[in-house]
Design an enzyme around this catalytic site. Structure first.
Site, PDB file in Angstrom:
ATOM      1  CG  ASN A  92      37.547  41.947  48.468  1.00 43.56           C
ATOM      2  OD1 ASN A  92      37.563  41.348  47.395  1.00 43.56           O
ATOM      3  ND2 ASN A  92      38.591  42.663  48.904  1.00 43.56           N
ATOM      4  CE1 TYR A 157      42.428  32.598  47.699  1.00 43.86           C
ATOM      5  CE2 TYR A 157      42.453  31.438  45.609  1.00 43.86           C
ATOM      6  CZ  TYR A 157      42.152  32.559  46.346  1.00 43.86           C
ATOM      7  OH  TYR A 157      41.556  33.640  45.740  1.00 43.86           O
ATOM      8  CE  LYS A 161      38.851  33.272  48.226  1.00 42.50           C
ATOM      9  NZ  LYS A 161      38.333  34.510  48.828  1.00 42.50           N
TER      10      LYS A 161
HETATM   11  P1  NAD Z   1      45.127  41.739  47.490  1.00 40.42           P
HETATM   12  O1  NAD Z   1      46.196  40.942  48.132  1.00 40.42           O
HETATM   13  O2  NAD Z   1      45.481  42.852  46.580  1.00 40.42           O
HETATM   14  O3  NAD Z   1      44.116  42.301  48.589  1.00 40.42           O
HETATM   15  C1  NAD Z   1      43.698  41.498  49.673  1.00 40.42           C
HETATM   16  C2  NAD Z   1      42.923  42.339  50.632  1.00 40.42           C
HETATM   17  O4  NAD Z   1      42.658  41.539  51.800  1.00 40.42           O
HETATM   18  C3  NAD Z   1      43.712  43.550  51.096  1.00 40.42           C
HETATM   19  O5  NAD Z   1      42.863  44.677  51.128  1.00 40.42           O
HETATM   20  C4  NAD Z   1      44.173  43.179  52.490  1.00 40.42           C
HETATM   21  O6  NAD Z   1      44.206  44.289  53.357  1.00 40.42           O
HETATM   22  C5  NAD Z   1      43.095  42.214  52.936  1.00 40.42           C
HETATM   23  N1  NAD Z   1      43.674  41.313  53.932  1.00 40.42           N
HETATM   24  C6  NAD Z   1      44.660  40.405  53.732  1.00 40.42           C
HETATM   25  N2  NAD Z   1      44.959  39.816  54.905  1.00 40.42           N
HETATM   26  C7  NAD Z   1      44.148  40.364  55.837  1.00 40.42           C
HETATM   27  C8  NAD Z   1      43.964  40.173  57.232  1.00 40.42           C
HETATM   28  N3  NAD Z   1      44.684  39.271  57.908  1.00 40.42           N
HETATM   29  N4  NAD Z   1      43.027  40.906  57.867  1.00 40.42           N
HETATM   30  C9  NAD Z   1      42.292  41.792  57.191  1.00 40.42           C
HETATM   31  N5  NAD Z   1      42.407  42.024  55.887  1.00 40.42           N
HETATM   32  C10 NAD Z   1      43.326  41.313  55.225  1.00 40.42           C
HETATM   33  O7  NAD Z   1      44.246  40.670  46.756  1.00 40.42           O
HETATM   34  P2  NAD Z   1      43.024  40.773  45.738  1.00 40.42           P
HETATM   35  O8  NAD Z   1      43.459  40.073  44.520  1.00 40.42           O
HETATM   36  O9  NAD Z   1      42.463  42.136  45.649  1.00 40.42           O
HETATM   37  O10 NAD Z   1      42.015  39.798  46.509  1.00 40.42           O
HETATM   38  C11 NAD Z   1      40.766  40.188  47.010  1.00 40.42           C
HETATM   39  C12 NAD Z   1      39.866  38.985  47.062  1.00 40.42           C
HETATM   40  O11 NAD Z   1      39.705  38.472  45.750  1.00 40.42           O
HETATM   41  C13 NAD Z   1      40.413  37.831  47.925  1.00 40.42           C
HETATM   42  O12 NAD Z   1      39.353  37.245  48.655  1.00 40.42           O
HETATM   43  C14 NAD Z   1      40.933  36.870  46.871  1.00 40.42           C
HETATM   44  O13 NAD Z   1      40.932  35.551  47.344  1.00 40.42           O
HETATM   45  C15 NAD Z   1      39.955  37.080  45.752  1.00 40.42           C
HETATM   46  N6  NAD Z   1      40.403  36.659  44.434  1.00 40.42           N
HETATM   47  C16 NAD Z   1      41.444  37.289  43.787  1.00 40.42           C
HETATM   48  C17 NAD Z   1      41.816  36.858  42.521  1.00 40.42           C
HETATM   49  C18 NAD Z   1      42.936  37.506  41.768  1.00 40.42           C
HETATM   50  O14 NAD Z   1      43.343  36.971  40.733  1.00 40.42           O
HETATM   51  N7  NAD Z   1      43.459  38.628  42.192  1.00 40.42           N
HETATM   52  C19 NAD Z   1      41.156  35.795  41.917  1.00 40.42           C
HETATM   53  C20 NAD Z   1      40.099  35.188  42.583  1.00 40.42           C
HETATM   54  C21 NAD Z   1      39.732  35.637  43.832  1.00 40.42           C
END
Ligand code: NAD
Length: 249
Positions: A92, A157, A161
């Site tokens: 994730n 990005y 994906k």
């Molecule tokens: P967030 O920024 O709240 O969390 C991101 C997570 O990734 C955190 O737990 C962080 O510790 C971890 N992370 C970031 N950089 C890191 C690194 N260098 N090493 C290890 N861990 C790292 O974001 P989120 O929205 O919870 O995103 C989680 C996933 O969902 C991601 O893969 C993101 O691409 C995907 N996503 C999010 C959304 C959205 O709208 N929030 C939409 C589509 C996909």
């Protein structure tokens, strides 16, 4: 009985946002969980919040560098030593990007690809032999709705994906014979720190175009992970499951 009773899960990026919601949902469904975060402080903070919710939750936290295969491999072995097996891997952790190509530093592009793509490969490679030896498992990758149609800036990005979808489809075909299922969840705009960083006007503009009329909640994305991780999804592999209220851009 919970849908994941007796199962052991690893969740990367499990300290906040969608990852923390996945960790909570897995624990509530009876799994033991190892959450991976990038720093010990954020891992400890997430563990404290979870223990506050339920002191008996079987959860541990590790902070391997997701850019370093050897560290990931030893973290997976540590989880296996602690809980005896690994049934579920939720890949994730991820970062987003918004830079226009004209101003995009190539090193910044690499950073996004390294985390969003390479870590999915590294974690899957480290966990696959463990799952194979125990008779199977479920790998679930966090992709994104932009993996279907791209986005107009921050091209790393969506590119990352699209690659996650490619890994999902390919590893599903490669690992099916070992009873390891590999699927991806494609969230739409979800209320996390990633979205909090966007201008409010942009979020409202997006929400107005979504057929369900709102952005998603992290718990709604986590529910898809619970299903795909569970035995209820025993014949589902190579699937890309959108959790986006039918967003189209
Ligand atoms: P967030 O920024 O709240 O969390 C991101 C997570 O990734 C955190 O737990 C962080 O510790 C971890 N992370 C970031 N950089 C890191 C690194 N260098 N090493 C290890 N861990 C790292 O974001 P989120 O929205 O919870 O995103 C989680 C996933 O969902 C991601 O893969 C993101 O691409 C995907 N996503 C999010 C959304 C959205 O709208 N929030 C939409 C589509 C996909």
């Amino acid at each position: 009985m919970g849908m994941l009773q007796g199962k052991v899960a690893v969740v990367t990026g499990g300290t906040r946002g969608i990852g923390l919601a996945i960790v909570k949902a897995f624990l509530q469904e009876g799994a033991s969980v190892a959450l991976f975060g990038s720093r010990k402080e954020t891992v400890d903070k997430a563990l404290a919040a979870l223990k506050e919710e339920n002191a008996a939750y079987p959860v541990i936290g590790l902070s391997p560098d997701l850019g370093n295969y050897a560290e990931i491999e030893s973290a997976m072995q540590e989880v296996k030593a602690k809980f005896g097996k690994i049934d579920i891997l939720a890949n994730n952790a991820g970062v987003s990007a918004r830079e226009p190509i004209y101003e995009y530093d190539p090193a910044a592009f690499d950073k996004v690809i390294n985390l969003n793509v390479n870590s999915v490969f590294y974690c899957s490679k480290a966990v696959a032999p463990i799952m194979k030896a125990q008779g199977g498992g479920s790998i679930i990758n966090t992709s994104s709705m932009v993996s279907l149609y791209g986005q107009p800036s921050g091209c790393s990005y969506p590119a990352s994906k699209f690659a996650v979808n490619g890994l999902t489809k390919s590893l599903a075909r490669e690992l099916g014979k070992d009873n390891i299922r590999v699927n991806a969840v494609l969230p739409g705009v979800t209320r996390t720190d990633m979205v909090a960083a966007l201008p409010q006007a942009m979020v409202e503009r997006i929400a107005a175009t979504i057929p369900l009329g709102r952005v998603g909640e992290p718990e709604e994305v986590a529910n898809a992970f619970v299903f795909l991780a569970s035995d209820k999804a025993s014949y589902i592999t190579g699937a890309l499951l959108s959790v986006d209220g039918a967003t189209e851009v």
